[in-house]
Design a protein around this motif. Structure first.
Motif, PDB file in Angstrom:
ATOM      1  N   UNK A 161       0.823  -1.214   0.000  1.00 46.66           N
ATOM      2  CA  UNK A 161       0.000   0.000   0.000  1.00 46.66           C
ATOM      3  C   UNK A 161       0.857   1.264   0.000  1.00 46.66           C
ATOM      4  N   UNK A 162       1.883   1.290   0.848  1.00 46.20           N
ATOM      5  CA  UNK A 162       2.644   2.515   1.055  1.00 46.20           C
ATOM      6  C   UNK A 162       3.621   2.811  -0.075  1.00 46.20           C
ATOM      7  N   UNK A 163       4.036   1.794  -0.818  1.00 53.15           N
ATOM      8  CA  UNK A 163       4.938   2.051  -1.940  1.00 53.15           C
ATOM      9  C   UNK A 163       4.327   3.059  -2.898  1.00 53.15           C
ATOM     10  N   UNK A 164       3.061   2.876  -3.209  1.00 53.16           N
ATOM     11  CA  UNK A 164       2.373   3.802  -4.115  1.00 53.16           C
ATOM     12  C   UNK A 164       2.029   5.113  -3.406  1.00 53.16           C
ATOM     13  N   UNK A 165       1.498   5.002  -2.186  1.00 54.37           N
ATOM     14  CA  UNK A 165       1.058   6.197  -1.462  1.00 54.37           C
ATOM     15  C   UNK A 165       2.224   7.130  -1.177  1.00 54.37           C
ATOM     16  N   UNK A 166       3.343   6.583  -0.713  1.00 56.51           N
ATOM     17  CA  UNK A 166       4.477   7.437  -0.326  1.00 56.51           C
ATOM     18  C   UNK A 166       5.232   7.962  -1.537  1.00 56.51           C
ATOM     19  N   UNK A 167       5.224   7.224  -2.640  1.00 53.30           N
ATOM     20  CA  UNK A 167       5.806   7.765  -3.867  1.00 53.30           C
ATOM     21  C   UNK A 167       4.987   8.951  -4.346  1.00 53.30           C
ATOM     22  N   UNK A 168       3.673   8.818  -4.311  1.00 50.05           N
ATOM     23  CA  UNK A 168       2.823   9.934  -4.716  1.00 50.05           C
ATOM     24  C   UNK A 168       2.956  11.103  -3.742  1.00 50.05           C
ATOM     25  N   UNK A 169       3.104  10.804  -2.448  1.00 47.46           N
ATOM     26  CA  UNK A 169       3.290  11.870  -1.463  1.00 47.46           C
ATOM     27  C   UNK A 169       4.570  12.645  -1.742  1.00 47.46           C
ATOM     28  N   UNK A 170       5.635  11.935  -2.133  1.00 46.77           N
ATOM     29  CA  UNK A 170       6.895  12.599  -2.466  1.00 46.77           C
ATOM     30  C   UNK A 170       6.733  13.496  -3.686  1.00 46.77           C
ATOM     31  N   UNK A 171       6.006  13.000  -4.688  1.00 45.64           N
ATOM     32  CA  UNK A 171       5.763  13.792  -5.908  1.00 45.64           C
ATOM     33  C   UNK A 171       4.960  15.047  -5.570  1.00 45.64           C
ATOM     34  N   UNK A 172       3.921  14.885  -4.783  1.00 45.88           N
ATOM     35  CA  UNK A 172       3.094  16.031  -4.403  1.00 45.88           C
ATOM     36  C   UNK A 172       3.893  17.014  -3.552  1.00 45.88           C
ATOM     37  N   UNK A 173       4.694  16.503  -2.629  1.00 42.52           N
ATOM     38  CA  UNK A 173       5.459  17.350  -1.717  1.00 42.52           C
ATOM     39  C   UNK A 173       6.470  18.207  -2.478  1.00 42.52           C
ATOM     40  N   UNK A 174       7.061  17.622  -3.530  1.00 44.50           N
ATOM     41  CA  UNK A 174       8.068  18.349  -4.314  1.00 44.50           C
ATOM     42  C   UNK A 174       7.483  18.990  -5.567  1.00 44.50           C
ATOM     43  N   UNK A 175       6.167  18.941  -5.672  1.00 47.16           N
ATOM     44  CA  UNK A 175       5.471  19.629  -6.753  1.00 47.16           C
ATOM     45  C   UNK A 175       5.862  19.082  -8.125  1.00 47.16           C
ATOM     46  N   UNK A 176       5.905  17.757  -8.223  1.00 52.12           N
ATOM     47  CA  UNK A 176       6.112  17.158  -9.534  1.00 52.12           C
ATOM     48  C   UNK A 176       7.093  16.014  -9.526  1.00 52.12           C
ATOM     49  N   UNK A 177       6.855  15.069 -10.398  1.00 58.18           N
ATOM     50  CA  UNK A 177       7.714  13.885 -10.466  1.00 58.18           C
ATOM     51  C   UNK A 177       9.116  14.209 -10.935  1.00 58.18           C
TER      52      UNK A 177
END
Length: 356
Positions: free
Chosen positions: A250-266
């Protein structure tokens, strides 16, 4: 974000778990020891607490420093110099620093140890009293719902030095949430009703020192983790304790997306060279009342431990360093990431981590 990057982030995950466990054990009695040296205590710099203190005019016996009983909550102010004032009872639904789980009169202890002329117990003896008199009653008070590596710790409060000198032998057992220096923090709500997970707020930076104690520091200081999100797993796993593997999935996807959102883009995440990181809860913590975990950003060094970060990743490549250097230049690429893969359980960290 490549599978290799996701795995390398997980390769240092257990370091944070060890750090959390260590930080809970820091100085549960430091606050009381300060009182012994400085003439104040968690019972306040006043000689009386709510409803007590001094000498009972009818009996001539020492009145307790507080009349607060089991289930009550206490709070106090802490000055810049550490002085404690305004010790008083407070509603548990509001802000407070301590929730009483048991009340003991050390004068009834089956020995002369706490007799009329006895000195206050030192830190070692306080730790023993915590185990002897506070631990079991507190577990009963919480109906067994206590995470030993969570945000709360079990601790005693003794009278002020003056009250002890006057014969008060009251000891309060209770639950508190402390910072890395052992200072009780303001919390809201009864402990039994709270998520007991010890988590950082998004944007906070965390340093794991040589003793594996986890400290929140200014991001302009050296640190190892930068929190990006807090994830409540209770709604995701309503039927009971999830396995670490299920949490990883579950967290692999959630935390990757959280990192993308936190840094404002992949692309910003890619250029940072940082890896998404997450913690996982063991069964004892889940049963004990912890259901939340952190997503964070970190960087794995060549030894499989934490690299030292300085500055915030939100400032871009020029705003932070990794082991004293700016992030390595990254080649152009298709910004679409591969699906994250839950990493294997990496086992224990080498004893040298996080020494870097």
């Amino acid at each position: 974000m490549t599978n290799r990057t996701t795995r390398s982030a997980a390769a240092v995950r257990t370091g944070l778990v060890a750090a959390l466990a260590a930080s809970v054990a820091i100085g549960a009695y430091d606050f009381v020891s300060t009182s012994q040296d400085g003439g104040t205590s968690a019972s306040g710099s006043q000689t009386t607490g709510p409803g007590g203190g001094g000498t009972d005019p009818e009996t001539g016996e020492a009145a307790p420093f507080t009349s607060a009983d089991v289930g009550a909550c206490l709070t106090w102010d802490i000055g810049a110099d550490g002085e404690v004032t305004q010790f008083e009872q407070a509603p548990c639904e509001g802000e407070h620093r301590f929730e009483i789980s048991a009340r003991e009169n050390l004068a009834t202890y089956p020995s002369s140890e706490f007799g009329e002329d006895a000195p206050m117990p030192d830190l070692t003896r306080q730790a023993q009293l915590r185990e002897e008199l506070c631990h079991s009653p507190t577990l009963r008070y919480l109906d067994g719902r206590f995470d030993p590596v969570g945000r709360y710790s079990i601790a005693p409060i003794l009278p002020s030095a003056d009250a002890w000198e006057n014969g008060d032998r009251t000891m309060l057992c209770g639950i508190q949430s402390t910072d890395a220096d052992g200072v009780p923090q303001l919390t809201t709500g009864a402990a039994a009703d709270q998520d007991q997970a010890r988590v950082a707020e998004p944007g906070e930076c965390l340093f794991v020192d040589g003793s594996r104690a986890l400290r929140t520091v200014d991001c302009a200081e050296d640190h190892h983790l930068e929190a990006t999100a807090t994830v409540d797993l209770a709604p995701v796993f309503p039927e009971g304790t999830p396995s670490v593997a299920d949490q990883d999935t579950h967290l692999a996807e959630v935390c990757t997306q959280a990192a993308i959102d936190y840094l404002d883009g992949e692309e910003n995440l890619y250029q940072s060279t940082l890896q998404p990181y997450w913690t996982a809860l063991e069964q004892a913590s889940w049963i004990g009342g912890s259901h939340s975990v952190n997503c964070a950003l970190t960087h794995a060094n060549s030894n499989g431990g934490f690299s030292v970060l300085n500055g915030t990743a939100t400032a871009g490549r020029d705003g932070f360093t990794i082991d004293g250097q700016p992030p390595a230049e990254q080649p152009p690429r298709d910004p679409l990431r591969e699906p994250p893969v839950a990493p294997p359980n990496p086992g224990a960290l080498p004893p040298t981590v996080p020494q870097v």
